[in-house]
Design a protein around this motif. Sequence first.
Motif, PDB file in Angstrom:
ATOM      1  N   ASN A   5      27.402  45.610  28.383  1.00 47.75           N
ATOM      2  CA  ASN A   5      27.857  45.408  26.999  1.00 47.75           C
ATOM      3  C   ASN A   5      26.902  44.489  26.254  1.00 47.75           C
ATOM      4  OD1 ASN A   5      30.052  47.084  27.119  1.00 47.75           O
ATOM      5  ND2 ASN A   5      31.489  45.473  27.657  1.00 47.75           N
ATOM      6  N   VAL A   6      26.377  43.473  26.940  1.00 51.72           N
ATOM      7  CA  VAL A   6      25.428  42.551  26.310  1.00 51.72           C
ATOM      8  C   VAL A   6      24.224  43.329  25.793  1.00 51.72           C
ATOM      9  CG1 VAL A   6      23.853  40.621  26.730  1.00 51.72           C
ATOM     10  CG2 VAL A   6      26.185  40.564  27.666  1.00 51.72           C
ATOM     11  N   MET A   7      23.680  44.213  26.616  1.00 52.25           N
ATOM     12  CA  MET A   7      22.509  45.006  26.206  1.00 52.25           C
ATOM     13  C   MET A   7      22.854  45.933  25.049  1.00 52.25           C
ATOM     14  SD  MET A   7      20.927  46.067  29.864  1.00 52.25           S
ATOM     15  CE  MET A   7      20.639  44.863  31.139  1.00 52.25           C
ATOM     16  N   ARG A   8      24.041  46.521  25.078  1.00 57.91           N
ATOM     17  CA  ARG A   8      24.458  47.410  23.983  1.00 57.91           C
ATOM     18  C   ARG A   8      24.585  46.623  22.673  1.00 57.91           C
ATOM     19  NH1 ARG A   8      26.698  50.249  28.296  1.00 57.91           N
ATOM     20  NH2 ARG A   8      28.619  49.080  28.520  1.00 57.91           N
ATOM     21  N   ILE A   9      25.120  45.403  22.747  1.00 55.17           N
ATOM     22  CA  ILE A   9      25.245  44.559  21.551  1.00 55.17           C
ATOM     23  C   ILE A   9      23.856  44.218  21.012  1.00 55.17           C
ATOM     24  CG2 ILE A   9      25.922  42.256  20.743  1.00 55.17           C
ATOM     25  CD1 ILE A   9      28.363  42.531  22.727  1.00 55.17           C
ATOM     26  N   LEU A  10      22.930  43.844  21.908  1.00 56.79           N
ATOM     27  CA  LEU A  10      21.568  43.524  21.478  1.00 56.79           C
ATOM     28  C   LEU A  10      20.886  44.748  20.869  1.00 56.79           C
ATOM     29  CD1 LEU A  10      20.490  41.251  24.466  1.00 56.79           C
ATOM     30  CD2 LEU A  10      20.989  40.511  22.117  1.00 56.79           C
ATOM     31  N   ASP A  11      21.077  45.925  21.484  1.00 60.31           N
ATOM     32  CA  ASP A  11      20.509  47.163  20.941  1.00 60.31           C
ATOM     33  C   ASP A  11      21.078  47.443  19.548  1.00 60.31           C
ATOM     34  OD1 ASP A  11      19.030  47.571  23.264  1.00 60.31           O
ATOM     35  OD2 ASP A  11      20.418  49.062  24.098  1.00 60.31           O
ATOM     36  N   GLN A  12      22.383  47.283  19.410  1.00 57.08           N
ATOM     37  CA  GLN A  12      23.059  47.546  18.130  1.00 57.08           C
ATOM     38  C   GLN A  12      22.501  46.638  17.034  1.00 57.08           C
ATOM     39  OE1 GLN A  12      27.201  46.524  18.329  1.00 57.08           O
ATOM     40  NE2 GLN A  12      27.735  47.752  16.547  1.00 57.08           N
ATOM     41  N   LYS A  13      22.200  45.406  17.376  1.00 55.38           N
ATOM     42  CA  LYS A  13      21.680  44.449  16.394  1.00 55.38           C
ATOM     43  C   LYS A  13      20.148  44.508  16.294  1.00 55.38           C
ATOM     44  CE  LYS A  13      25.567  41.334  16.431  1.00 55.38           C
ATOM     45  NZ  LYS A  13      26.027  41.457  15.078  1.00 55.38           N
ATOM     46  N   LYS A  14      19.554  45.465  17.019  1.00 63.28           N
ATOM     47  CA  LYS A  14      18.103  45.680  17.014  1.00 63.28           C
ATOM     48  C   LYS A  14      17.334  44.408  17.409  1.00 63.28           C
ATOM     49  CE  LYS A  14      18.203  49.471  13.667  1.00 63.28           C
ATOM     50  NZ  LYS A  14      19.147  50.181  14.433  1.00 63.28           N
ATOM     51  N   ILE A  15      17.842  43.745  18.440  1.00 60.80           N
ATOM     52  CA  ILE A  15      17.199  42.537  18.960  1.00 60.80           C
ATOM     53  C   ILE A  15      16.468  42.897  20.240  1.00 60.80           C
ATOM     54  CG2 ILE A  15      17.628  40.269  19.972  1.00 60.80           C
ATOM     55  CD1 ILE A  15      19.786  39.914  17.829  1.00 60.80           C
TER      56      ILE A  15
END
Length: 155
Positions: A5-15
């Motif tokens: 989920n952490v990676m998905r959140i970072l991907d979503q925020k384009k970080i």
Amino acid sequence: MEKTNVMRILDQKKISYQHYEYDNTKAYSGIEVAQMLGQDPSRVYKTLVTVAKSRKNYVFVIPVEEELDLKKAAKVSGEKSIEMLKSKELLSLTGYVHGGCSPIGMKKMFSTFLHDTAREQERIIFSAGKIGTQVELSPDDLNQVIRVTYADICK
């Protein structure tokens, strides 16, 4: 590799982040994780969840080789006293297990304090929300995902 989920959140925020994987058959100490990843322990951080006398929860992110100073933690959070959350309460409160707790993606947003030393680091490494997986990103990028307050919180 299965995204957390952490990676998905970072991907979503384009970080932009780098991820690392290591043996996930048991929970390791933070220093052991740093050694397995071949990283300087001063760049690898652990996420600690606390509960104050007021029953409010706070998150502290500190280098794995350091120890949280509960008096300093209480002071920066404006509480009279603070203690570590019991391990058995961690999953229901945060959605994470001991050894895989990340400051990103908890069930609720808690006030989060990042140790001052993170300012000196170009990038820091911390749990990606699952034992055996870590992410690396800049403290500024972390602050874009969750609001962090820098503080002197270690012994």
